[in-house]
Write an enzyme that holds these catalytic residues in place. Sequence first.
Site, PDB file in Angstrom:
ATOM      1  N   TYR A  57      -3.649  -2.613 -10.351  1.00  0.00           N
ATOM      2  CA  TYR A  57      -3.485  -2.343  -8.910  1.00  0.00           C
ATOM      3  C   TYR A  57      -2.614  -3.412  -8.222  1.00  0.00           C
ATOM      4  O   TYR A  57      -1.730  -3.069  -7.436  1.00  0.00           O
ATOM      5  CB  TYR A  57      -4.886  -2.259  -8.273  1.00  0.00           C
ATOM      6  CG  TYR A  57      -4.889  -2.222  -6.775  1.00  0.00           C
ATOM      7  CD1 TYR A  57      -4.674  -1.031  -6.085  1.00  0.00           C
ATOM      8  CD2 TYR A  57      -5.106  -3.378  -6.031  1.00  0.00           C
ATOM      9  CE1 TYR A  57      -4.671  -0.996  -4.699  1.00  0.00           C
ATOM     10  CE2 TYR A  57      -5.113  -3.358  -4.643  1.00  0.00           C
ATOM     11  CZ  TYR A  57      -4.892  -2.165  -3.987  1.00  0.00           C
ATOM     12  OH  TYR A  57      -4.882  -2.136  -2.611  1.00  0.00           O
ATOM     13  N   TYR A  98      -4.950   3.828   8.035  1.00  0.00           N
ATOM     14  CA  TYR A  98      -6.335   3.314   8.116  1.00  0.00           C
ATOM     15  C   TYR A  98      -6.930   3.587   9.497  1.00  0.00           C
ATOM     16  O   TYR A  98      -6.790   4.696  10.003  1.00  0.00           O
ATOM     17  CB  TYR A  98      -6.377   1.811   7.752  1.00  0.00           C
ATOM     18  CG  TYR A  98      -5.517   1.499   6.564  1.00  0.00           C
ATOM     19  CD1 TYR A  98      -5.892   1.947   5.303  1.00  0.00           C
ATOM     20  CD2 TYR A  98      -4.306   0.827   6.680  1.00  0.00           C
ATOM     21  CE1 TYR A  98      -5.103   1.709   4.194  1.00  0.00           C
ATOM     22  CE2 TYR A  98      -3.508   0.579   5.575  1.00  0.00           C
ATOM     23  CZ  TYR A  98      -3.907   1.028   4.344  1.00  0.00           C
ATOM     24  OH  TYR A  98      -3.116   0.810   3.255  1.00  0.00           O
ATOM     25  N   SER A 114       0.802  -1.236   0.000  1.00  0.00           N
ATOM     26  CA  SER A 114       0.000   0.000   0.000  1.00  0.00           C
ATOM     27  C   SER A 114       0.831   1.281   0.000  1.00  0.00           C
ATOM     28  O   SER A 114       0.274   2.366  -0.207  1.00  0.00           O
ATOM     29  CB  SER A 114      -0.947   0.023   1.192  1.00  0.00           C
ATOM     30  OG  SER A 114      -1.995  -0.880   0.988  1.00  0.00           O
ATOM     31  N   VAL A 174       1.099  -3.820   3.793  1.00  0.00           N
ATOM     32  CA  VAL A 174       1.028  -5.134   4.459  1.00  0.00           C
ATOM     33  C   VAL A 174       2.290  -5.972   4.261  1.00  0.00           C
ATOM     34  O   VAL A 174       2.413  -7.040   4.846  1.00  0.00           O
ATOM     35  CB  VAL A 174      -0.206  -5.984   4.052  1.00  0.00           C
ATOM     36  CG1 VAL A 174      -1.464  -5.472   4.665  1.00  0.00           C
ATOM     37  CG2 VAL A 174      -0.304  -6.169   2.564  1.00  0.00           C
ATOM     38  N   LYS A 219       0.501   3.413  -2.948  1.00  0.00           N
ATOM     39  CA  LYS A 219      -0.650   4.314  -3.116  1.00  0.00           C
ATOM     40  C   LYS A 219      -0.237   5.795  -3.030  1.00  0.00           C
ATOM     41  O   LYS A 219      -0.917   6.668  -3.570  1.00  0.00           O
ATOM     42  CB  LYS A 219      -1.708   4.002  -2.049  1.00  0.00           C
ATOM     43  CG  LYS A 219      -2.305   2.591  -2.170  1.00  0.00           C
ATOM     44  CD  LYS A 219      -3.145   2.232  -0.945  1.00  0.00           C
ATOM     45  CE  LYS A 219      -3.728   0.830  -1.023  1.00  0.00           C
ATOM     46  NZ  LYS A 219      -4.457   0.452   0.215  1.00  0.00           N
TER      47      LYS A 219
END
Length: 309
Positions: free
Chosen positions: A196, A244, A69, A262, A72
């Site tokens: 992705y 998050y 992630s 992760v 991103k």
Amino acid sequence: MEAVNRAELAGKLAEIEHRMRQAEVRGAVASYIPELAKVDPARFAVAVALPDGTVLQAGDAATPFSIQSISKVFTLAIALGRLGDQLWSRVGREPSGLAFNSILQLEQENGIPRNPFVNAGAIVVTDAILAGHQPRAVLGELLHFIRLAAGDDDIHINRAVAVSEQATAHRNIALAEFMAAMGNLRNPSALTIGTYVHQCAVEMTAIQLARAGLFLVNAPGCPRLVAPARIRRINALMMMCGHYDGSGEFAYRVGLPGKSGVGGGILAIVPGRASIAVWSPGLNTNGNSKLGTEALEHLARATGWSVFG
Ligand code: DON
């Protein structure tokens, strides 16, 4: 913020590495992407890049890991560069308070994800930069951006990790299909998810990641890939949403904008001063690196680095 003495900083990194190596409770390595479950939980790395390009490091800082992630942040920078504020008609800027792969909020909020860092939001960002292009071209642009930021061409996508995630991407496919149903996806979901999972499978060492983060530090000497006003906004989003439903805890403990993955990596930015990468594969219950967060907490305390003064 205190000035930093390089020798002291190097000593601190060695001390943090020693402490993290000895930790017995290391969190759980992500297993929903089978290829990531193979990573040794004993790994630990920390690297600090300074605006002049110097990198101080400790541990497995030259071992590549899956950035997941953290990618991103780079796709968001590319999307904002290409679409500007139009992007915000498709994705919000609020913390979600829910897990990174939650489906719940998306239905309640009519297919508009809360922010660009939860999976649904990142899928929209990827979909936005994919429009009118082939996945190969978008992934090429992403690698070009990351390599330029890091000043290092030896950064690649791990195909085995991408294939492994694609095979178990049921939740992300569900998110994409729901957004398609709500009119918030421009490409076939298979194309967007395929892109992705490959972006998430970029591998970098902690040294490369720390250097790549310098474009968000906004100090003389740092790569100028994004305008200063946009750098501030990306940092704001990292602070509020980068971890998050653990973002509040991260801000409280570390006090810096950060983005987790992760794979166990975290990129943290000290505006005007430094870019920090940590890697420890074991995750906490929010899916963020357990010892990576602890290491950053120690480092922030030792250096006095915090955006809160
Ligand atoms: O989409 C996924 O589930 C993964 N490729 C990335 C999730 C992730 O890294 C969450 N961060 N801690």
